[in-house]
Design a protein around this motif. Sequence first.
Motif, mmCIF file in Angstrom:
data_model
loop_
_atom_site.group_PDB
_atom_site.id
_atom_site.type_symbol
_atom_site.label_atom_id
_atom_site.label_comp_id
_atom_site.label_asym_id
_atom_site.label_seq_id
_atom_site.Cartn_x
_atom_site.Cartn_y
_atom_site.Cartn_z
ATOM 1 N N HIS A 125 -71.100 -28.757 33.845
ATOM 2 C CA HIS A 125 -71.669 -28.156 32.693
ATOM 3 C C HIS A 125 -72.457 -28.740 31.748
ATOM 4 C CE1 HIS A 125 -71.792 -25.221 30.523
ATOM 5 N NE2 HIS A 125 -71.279 -25.275 29.218
ATOM 6 N N THR A 126 -71.140 -30.690 31.988
ATOM 7 C CA THR A 126 -71.396 -30.881 30.554
ATOM 8 C C THR A 126 -71.573 -32.576 30.295
ATOM 9 O OG1 THR A 126 -69.237 -29.638 30.148
ATOM 10 C CG2 THR A 126 -69.573 -32.109 28.234
ATOM 11 N N ARG A 127 -72.404 -32.411 29.792
ATOM 12 C CA ARG A 127 -73.415 -34.217 30.037
ATOM 13 C C ARG A 127 -72.630 -34.203 28.607
ATOM 14 N NH1 ARG A 127 -79.836 -33.459 31.266
ATOM 15 N NH2 ARG A 127 -78.849 -32.539 33.086
ATOM 16 N N ILE A 128 -72.666 -36.857 29.202
ATOM 17 C CA ILE A 128 -71.564 -37.005 27.948
ATOM 18 C C ILE A 128 -72.209 -38.191 27.045
ATOM 19 C CG2 ILE A 128 -69.208 -38.765 27.545
ATOM 20 C CD1 ILE A 128 -68.055 -36.784 29.315
ATOM 21 N N TYR A 129 -72.576 -38.564 25.634
ATOM 22 C CA TYR A 129 -73.110 -39.996 25.323
ATOM 23 C C TYR A 129 -71.688 -40.517 25.068
ATOM 24 C CZ TYR A 129 -75.049 -42.229 22.398
ATOM 25 O OH TYR A 129 -75.594 -43.612 21.271
ATOM 26 N N GLN A 130 -72.125 -41.547 25.362
ATOM 27 C CA GLN A 130 -70.452 -42.601 24.994
ATOM 28 C C GLN A 130 -71.732 -43.039 23.763
ATOM 29 O OE1 GLN A 130 -67.814 -42.437 24.396
ATOM 30 N NE2 GLN A 130 -68.033 -45.093 23.968
ATOM 31 N N ALA A 131 -70.921 -43.678 22.644
ATOM 32 C CA ALA A 131 -71.523 -44.426 21.210
ATOM 33 C C ALA A 131 -71.436 -46.056 21.495
ATOM 34 C CB ALA A 131 -70.833 -44.398 19.562
ATOM 35 N N SER A 132 -71.818 -46.351 22.352
ATOM 36 C CA SER A 132 -71.786 -47.952 22.781
ATOM 37 C C SER A 132 -72.350 -48.947 21.732
ATOM 38 C CB SER A 132 -72.026 -48.210 24.026
ATOM 39 O OG SER A 132 -70.959 -47.915 25.697
ATOM 40 N N SER A 133 -72.312 -50.165 21.628
ATOM 41 C CA SER A 133 -72.514 -51.016 20.846
ATOM 42 C C SER A 133 -73.348 -52.388 21.198
ATOM 43 C CB SER A 133 -70.883 -51.510 19.370
ATOM 44 O OG SER A 133 -71.516 -52.322 18.733
ATOM 45 N N SER A 134 -74.106 -53.132 20.424
ATOM 46 C CA SER A 134 -74.640 -54.488 20.489
ATOM 47 C C SER A 134 -73.600 -55.524 20.427
ATOM 48 C CB SER A 134 -75.737 -54.531 19.489
ATOM 49 O OG SER A 134 -75.205 -54.298 18.384
ATOM 50 N N GLU A 135 -72.312 -54.556 19.702
ATOM 51 C CA GLU A 135 -71.386 -55.856 19.365
ATOM 52 C C GLU A 135 -70.707 -56.038 20.600
ATOM 53 O OE1 GLU A 135 -69.276 -56.733 16.457
ATOM 54 O OE2 GLU A 135 -71.640 -56.507 15.311
ATOM 55 N N GLY A 182 -75.232 -45.362 25.007
ATOM 56 C CA GLY A 182 -76.206 -45.524 24.373
ATOM 57 C C GLY A 182 -75.773 -47.210 23.794
ATOM 58 N N ILE A 183 -76.329 -48.072 23.882
ATOM 59 C CA ILE A 183 -75.625 -49.214 22.912
ATOM 60 C C ILE A 183 -77.038 -49.300 21.981
ATOM 61 C CG2 ILE A 183 -75.570 -51.943 23.592
ATOM 62 C CD1 ILE A 183 -75.519 -51.390 26.938
ATOM 63 N N LEU A 184 -75.939 -49.252 21.138
ATOM 64 C CA LEU A 184 -77.302 -49.106 19.920
ATOM 65 C C LEU A 184 -77.028 -50.311 19.014
ATOM 66 C CD1 LEU A 184 -77.570 -46.554 20.500
ATOM 67 C CD2 LEU A 184 -77.229 -45.158 18.303
ATOM 68 N N PHE A 185 -77.740 -50.760 19.155
ATOM 69 C CA PHE A 185 -77.794 -52.110 17.616
ATOM 70 C C PHE A 185 -77.499 -51.310 16.158
ATOM 71 C CE2 PHE A 185 -79.058 -55.956 19.878
ATOM 72 C CZ PHE A 185 -78.846 -55.162 21.204
ATOM 73 N N ASN A 186 -77.253 -52.174 15.356
ATOM 74 C CA ASN A 186 -76.958 -51.912 14.415
ATOM 75 C C ASN A 186 -77.894 -50.983 13.207
ATOM 76 O OD1 ASN A 186 -75.597 -54.571 14.490
ATOM 77 N ND2 ASN A 186 -75.189 -54.296 12.316
ATOM 78 N N HIS A 187 -77.604 -49.214 13.048
ATOM 79 C CA HIS A 187 -78.180 -48.880 11.928
ATOM 80 C C HIS A 187 -78.149 -48.418 10.984
ATOM 81 C CE1 HIS A 187 -76.490 -46.810 15.035
ATOM 82 N NE2 HIS A 187 -76.685 -45.831 14.609
#
Length: 385
Positions: A125-135, A182-187
């Motif tokens: 039922h549930t999808r999960i987004y994890q805030a991963s990091s360019s660090e 999501g491997i997000l770079f600085n925003h």
Amino acid sequence: MGKNALITGITGQDGAYLAEFLIKKGYIVHGIKRRSSLLNTDRIDHLYQDPHIEKRNLILHYGDLSDSMNITRIIQECRPDEIYNLGAMSHVKVSFDVPEYTANTDGIGTLRILEAVRLLDMKDHTRIYQASSSELYGLVREVPQTENTPFYPRSPYACAKLYAYWITVNYREAYGLHASNGILFNHESPIRGETFVSRKITRALSRIVLGLQDTLYMGNLSSKRDWGHAKDYIQAMYLILQQEQPDDYVIATGVTTAVREFVSKSFASLGIELSFKGEKEKETGKVISINDALFTEKAGRHYLDKFKSRIRTNPLVVKVDPGYYRPTEVDLLLGDPTKAREKLGWKPEYDLDGLINEMVDSDLLLMKKENYLRDGGYNILNYFE
Ligand code: NAP
Ligand code: GDD
């Protein structure tokens, strides 16, 4: 019927933009806020709805990522279609001071979410987004960094996020959860926390121009970051969860800039040209020219003569304080967002100049308010780090 989303970290920069974005898309958004002795919902107050209103589209729950039972109960109660796990002790330098707390919140906190979805039998039922990091790339193994670049974390924050990254992958592979990183770079943005470097610079610049502060004290001016706008990046989070298959994506602009250059560009956006001299802790940034027309257009004529007279006696507006150095630094981040562009159709709208302009304009407005209060006889405090 609209979807239900749960956002941890809804009171933070990304949580606030994402909540607004999802509400506009027709979602009912649940958010976890921490109890604090002062109100901590400034960034989402414009979305707030009185609890007595029927059919609210924003519902806040008290909670904390260090509390498994609380997290499990909230997920059980709101049965989200999508969970965005954005909550974290997100300051890299501070993580050296609170390493255990950081590991608990940023690392095990992610496990608590995944395990709750598994135990509640909500994996379909549930999808999960994890805030991963360019660090995660830390002492970078290749430039630019892609989804396949090996990780080399350089702080307790990055080590905690490394665990969170892999436990997300593991729950996807072991139990079939729709869980993505999501491997997000600085925003950054006008609502970025005041102690991250971008906002520290745009706030200090505004205060210096208005005569509320003389000097901007910086740490390492030579590190380089791939900076984007948070408004673009939260759209990538959403797109990641709309994919049929869970996966991991680098979200970046593909352009890297030194911190020193960010400072120069910020001052230049108000017509102030800086020149940097010296090395390491002896480095200083000096005002060498002012474009009267641009300064007047952005800050107002009222402040120009006063600024010029202050600069005559103290032109060194940027200095280095090694107290802001980190025990281990991440020198260079540059992301390759090809996969996100090709698979998600994601492309950032903002470039660095657009981001800086928006941040400087917003901080100038805020600091002018401070100035009016000071002129009206109120005591104005600075909130140095
Ligand atoms: P932020 O502004 O610092 O927001 C962090 C949020 O987490 C806040 O709502 C904070 O609550 C909450 N939080 C902190 N500790 C918590 C705990 N123990 N339990 C529950 N909530 C907790 O961070 P951001 O810039 O929006 O970043 C969002 C996420 O993306 C974070 O996980 C960050 O590590 C990650 N990230 C950020 C970037 C970036 O450049 N911004 C890049 C890559 C990854 P309070 O408001 O009460 O403090
Ligand atoms: N904060 C801060 N304050 N950083 C400074 C200063 C200063 O006075 N002077 C120089 N810097 C340098 C830091 O040493 C670092 O190299 C760079 O500026 C950026 O620092 P931050 O803005 O604090 O961000 P960060 O890169 O450490 O971490 C941010 O981005 C990560 C993604 O790469 C945070 O948002 C993390 O949560 C996120 O994961």
